[in-house]
Design a protein around this motif. Structure first.
Motif, mmCIF file in Angstrom:
data_model
loop_
_atom_site.group_PDB
_atom_site.id
_atom_site.type_symbol
_atom_site.label_atom_id
_atom_site.label_comp_id
_atom_site.label_asym_id
_atom_site.label_seq_id
_atom_site.Cartn_x
_atom_site.Cartn_y
_atom_site.Cartn_z
ATOM 1 N N ALA A 52 4.047 6.567 -6.487
ATOM 2 C CA ALA A 52 5.390 7.006 -6.866
ATOM 3 C C ALA A 52 6.476 6.152 -6.214
ATOM 4 O O ALA A 52 7.595 6.084 -6.724
ATOM 5 C CB ALA A 52 5.588 8.469 -6.488
ATOM 6 N N PHE A 53 6.145 5.489 -5.104
ATOM 7 C CA PHE A 53 7.139 4.713 -4.371
ATOM 8 C C PHE A 53 7.020 3.201 -4.560
ATOM 9 O O PHE A 53 7.728 2.448 -3.893
ATOM 10 C CB PHE A 53 7.060 5.031 -2.876
ATOM 11 N N VAL A 54 6.158 2.762 -5.459
ATOM 12 C CA VAL A 54 5.985 1.319 -5.649
ATOM 13 C C VAL A 54 7.310 0.628 -5.976
ATOM 14 O O VAL A 54 7.602 -0.445 -5.461
ATOM 15 C CB VAL A 54 4.910 1.018 -6.725
ATOM 16 N N SER A 55 8.141 1.237 -6.800
ATOM 17 C CA SER A 55 9.404 0.591 -7.176
ATOM 18 C C SER A 55 10.381 0.518 -6.000
ATOM 19 O O SER A 55 11.188 -0.390 -5.922
ATOM 20 C CB SER A 55 10.059 1.326 -8.344
ATOM 21 N N ARG A 56 10.294 1.455 -5.059
ATOM 22 C CA ARG A 56 11.190 1.455 -3.896
ATOM 23 C C ARG A 56 10.643 0.621 -2.747
ATOM 24 O O ARG A 56 11.391 0.205 -1.877
ATOM 25 C CB ARG A 56 11.417 2.893 -3.398
ATOM 26 N N MET A 57 9.318 0.456 -2.709
ATOM 27 C CA MET A 57 8.661 -0.320 -1.653
ATOM 28 C C MET A 57 7.690 -1.317 -2.293
ATOM 29 O O MET A 57 6.483 -1.200 -2.147
ATOM 30 C CB MET A 57 7.883 0.615 -0.711
ATOM 31 N N PRO A 58 8.210 -2.307 -3.028
ATOM 32 C CA PRO A 58 7.326 -3.167 -3.820
ATOM 33 C C PRO A 58 6.342 -4.001 -2.999
ATOM 34 O O PRO A 58 5.299 -4.392 -3.502
ATOM 35 C CB PRO A 58 8.284 -4.068 -4.597
ATOM 36 N N ARG A 59 6.653 -4.270 -1.751
ATOM 37 C CA ARG A 59 5.712 -5.018 -0.909
ATOM 38 C C ARG A 59 4.827 -4.093 -0.093
ATOM 39 O O ARG A 59 3.629 -4.332 0.041
ATOM 40 C CB ARG A 59 6.466 -5.960 0.024
ATOM 41 N N PHE A 60 5.427 -3.059 0.478
ATOM 42 C CA PHE A 60 4.687 -2.212 1.399
ATOM 43 C C PHE A 60 3.774 -1.200 0.714
ATOM 44 O O PHE A 60 2.683 -0.928 1.216
ATOM 45 C CB PHE A 60 5.643 -1.470 2.338
ATOM 46 N N ALA A 61 4.179 -0.603 -0.382
ATOM 47 C CA ALA A 61 3.350 0.410 -1.032
ATOM 48 C C ALA A 61 2.006 -0.166 -1.494
ATOM 49 O O ALA A 61 0.959 0.430 -1.211
ATOM 50 C CB ALA A 61 4.090 1.071 -2.191
ATOM 51 N N PRO A 62 1.980 -1.319 -2.163
ATOM 52 C CA PRO A 62 0.681 -1.875 -2.549
ATOM 53 C C PRO A 62 -0.192 -2.243 -1.346
ATOM 54 O O PRO A 62 -1.395 -1.998 -1.351
ATOM 55 C CB PRO A 62 1.037 -3.110 -3.366
ATOM 56 N N LEU A 63 0.418 -2.806 -0.304
ATOM 57 C CA LEU A 63 -0.346 -3.168 0.889
ATOM 58 C C LEU A 63 -0.895 -1.921 1.564
ATOM 59 O O LEU A 63 -2.080 -1.859 1.925
ATOM 60 C CB LEU A 63 0.520 -3.973 1.860
ATOM 61 N N SER A 64 -0.044 -0.909 1.735
ATOM 62 C CA SER A 64 -0.493 0.352 2.328
ATOM 63 C C SER A 64 -1.622 0.948 1.506
ATOM 64 O O SER A 64 -2.632 1.399 2.058
ATOM 65 C CB SER A 64 0.655 1.356 2.397
#
Length: 123
Positions: A52-64
């Motif tokens: 749900a947060f990929v658009s707000r955290m485009p680098r961190f959400a996928p890595l997390s």
């Protein structure tokens, strides 16, 4: 990436419920099954949240998400392998998985700090 995170959320949710059933109805390895199930069930909804947060955290959400996915596969997978085959996946699979889970959560925390900083500087 969203579909990837949601897919693994579903897989971990299903595996967690199956593992809980093994723990409830299984034999001598109930504690291993319960721990593997708990890790899978706890991290399934976290992957939905990250999706749900990929658009707000485009680098961190996928890595997390990737760290949490690999960590869960190694940690819960190692415990499940001990139950199913009587063998570990490989030496230190569970501790490596646990370390990756911790790293995934720390990355989520770093993303939150980054969002807070961006929000305060844009105000």
């Amino acid at each position: 990436m969203i579909a990837f995170l949601v897919c693994f959320a579903g897989l971990f949710g299903a595996a967690g419920v199956a593992g809980a059933a093994v723990a409830a109805h299984g034999g001598g390895n109930a504690q291993l099954a319960a721990t593997a199930a708990a890790i899978a069930l706890v991290h399934a909804p976290s992957l939905l949240g990250l999706a749900a947060f990929v658009s707000r955290m485009p680098r961190f959400a996928p890595l997390s998400g990737l760290l949490i996915i690999v960590g869960t596969l190694l940690f819960s997978g190692d415990l499940a392998a001990r139950i199913a085959w009587g063998e570990r996946l490989f030496v230190n699979a569970a501790p490596i998985g646990g370390t990756l889970l911790i790293a995934g959560w720390l990355t989520v925390g770093a993303a939150g700090i980054g969002l807070a900083i961006r929000r305060s500087t844009s105000s």
